[in-house]
Design a protein around this motif. Sequence first.
Motif, PDB file in Angstrom:
ATOM      1  N   PRO A  39     -39.835  11.789 -89.523  1.00 59.44           N
ATOM      2  CA  PRO A  39     -40.322  10.458 -89.899  1.00 59.44           C
ATOM      3  C   PRO A  39     -40.592  10.373 -91.400  1.00 59.44           C
ATOM      4  O   PRO A  39     -40.743  11.400 -92.076  1.00 59.44           O
ATOM      5  N   GLU A  40     -40.693   9.158 -91.920  1.00 59.51           N
ATOM      6  CA  GLU A  40     -40.773   8.949 -93.368  1.00 59.51           C
ATOM      7  C   GLU A  40     -41.941   9.693 -94.006  1.00 59.51           C
ATOM      8  O   GLU A  40     -41.777  10.374 -95.021  1.00 59.51           O
ATOM      9  N   LYS A  47     -40.840  17.302 -98.531  1.00 60.79           N
ATOM     10  CA  LYS A  47     -40.367  17.474 -99.908  1.00 60.79           C
ATOM     11  C   LYS A  47     -41.440  18.122-100.783  1.00 60.79           C
ATOM     12  O   LYS A  47     -41.145  18.979-101.622  1.00 60.79           O
ATOM     13  N   ILE A  48     -42.696  17.709-100.578  1.00 63.69           N
ATOM     14  CA  ILE A  48     -43.797  18.311-101.347  1.00 63.69           C
ATOM     15  C   ILE A  48     -43.915  19.796-101.038  1.00 63.69           C
ATOM     16  O   ILE A  48     -44.044  20.635-101.950  1.00 63.69           O
ATOM     17  N   GLU A 124     -48.632  14.521 -88.857  1.00 64.66           N
ATOM     18  CA  GLU A 124     -47.958  13.251 -89.109  1.00 64.66           C
ATOM     19  C   GLU A 124     -46.718  13.103 -88.234  1.00 64.66           C
ATOM     20  O   GLU A 124     -46.430  12.026 -87.717  1.00 64.66           O
ATOM     21  N   SER A 125     -45.984  14.198 -88.074  1.00 67.33           N
ATOM     22  CA  SER A 125     -44.776  14.148 -87.260  1.00 67.33           C
ATOM     23  C   SER A 125     -45.101  13.902 -85.790  1.00 67.33           C
ATOM     24  O   SER A 125     -44.406  13.151 -85.105  1.00 67.33           O
ATOM     25  N   SER A 126     -46.197  14.515 -85.304  1.00 67.43           N
ATOM     26  CA  SER A 126     -46.565  14.388 -83.899  1.00 67.43           C
ATOM     27  C   SER A 126     -47.079  12.998 -83.556  1.00 67.43           C
ATOM     28  O   SER A 126     -46.852  12.491 -82.451  1.00 67.43           O
ATOM     29  N   VAL A 127     -47.786  12.361 -84.489  1.00 63.33           N
ATOM     30  CA  VAL A 127     -48.426  11.077 -84.172  1.00 63.33           C
ATOM     31  C   VAL A 127     -47.535   9.885 -84.486  1.00 63.33           C
ATOM     32  O   VAL A 127     -47.850   8.771 -84.113  1.00 63.33           O
ATOM     33  N   ARG A 131     -47.779   5.831 -83.422  1.00 66.36           N
ATOM     34  CA  ARG A 131     -47.912   4.729 -84.379  1.00 66.36           C
ATOM     35  C   ARG A 131     -46.850   3.663 -84.128  1.00 66.36           C
ATOM     36  O   ARG A 131     -47.132   2.459 -84.166  1.00 66.36           O
ATOM     37  N   ASP A 132     -45.632   4.125 -83.874  1.00 64.34           N
ATOM     38  CA  ASP A 132     -44.565   3.163 -83.582  1.00 64.34           C
ATOM     39  C   ASP A 132     -44.871   2.402 -82.301  1.00 64.34           C
ATOM     40  O   ASP A 132     -44.627   1.183 -82.209  1.00 64.34           O
TER      41      ASP A 132
END
Length: 319
Positions: A39-40, A47-48, A124-127, A131-132
């Motif tokens: 996800p974005e 990247k970080i 973030e990837s799991s949630v 969120r969507d």
Amino acid sequence: MTRNRSLSVRSKKSHDSPAEKSAPKHRFTMASLRGMQQPELSKKLFKIIKSENHAIGAYESASRERISIASQISDWGEATGDDSISDISDKIGVLLSEIGEQEDLFAQNLEDYRSVLKQIRNTESSVQPSRDNKAKITDEIQKLKYKEPQSTKLVQLEQELVRAEAQNLVAEAQTRQKLKEAYDLHSAAVIERAEKQILLARHMRRLVQLLDDTPVVPGDVRPAFEHSAQARQVLNDAEEDLREWQPSFDPIASSATEMGSNLMPASVTGDSSTAEPSVVGGEDMAPAQLESPQEKREISGSTAVQGEGYQQQQQQQQL
């Protein structure tokens, strides 16, 4: 600088020293492909994390180069045939070598910080699906209220919305906590590296001060070097100062332990548990030793169950 460390770096010469090893090259890997499919928000964190890995590699390379330069300056001083230059340059080499070691320690501490960033990425990837789903449910509720305000499906959708909001609350709390933890580690590592290198640099200036640069006219003989004992004492002082170094910064406070198991502050619910609900999944989990004993205690049950508890509490309040 370890205790009873050698006062010279000349005996450590090696044909296959770490400084001669090439730094790792940046290349495209399966991990890079996995980062593109995330996800974005997770993609930005990916990247970080990848960039930090390159930076850590640069610090490790700088450490090896600094240790190599320390040996070279010592060898050069010995080759001059000047006793004073030979003695001072050798001891400067010892301090430069220790500065290189501090650079390597800094890289290791940054790796700990990077591991916490991985935990944020996993959260973030799991949630993201939740969120969507929350956004989709919200849109459906708005459409249904406009077309069929009395529809019984509204109750079901509102229950699903409460469950999704509960999952998001857990993720947001974890992200805030881990972000503080990550940059607590990062800033502490920067301060430690800076203070120790400043300490070593000050002792290096004491060594340089012992070198007599008074011009000698042709025919005169430069006096013999008489500060060998003082130069040795400088290294002893540097070793002692490093051993006694203590962090000079204030700890960063965290309120994460005040969150109860039902997603409400413990001060409100009376829940004394300091456990942290988890929705983190996936690979590349950070090492467990980076977490404090309080963070290691996890509550039982899935996030969906936590959402049901939150939902029931909301319904009771409405009644």
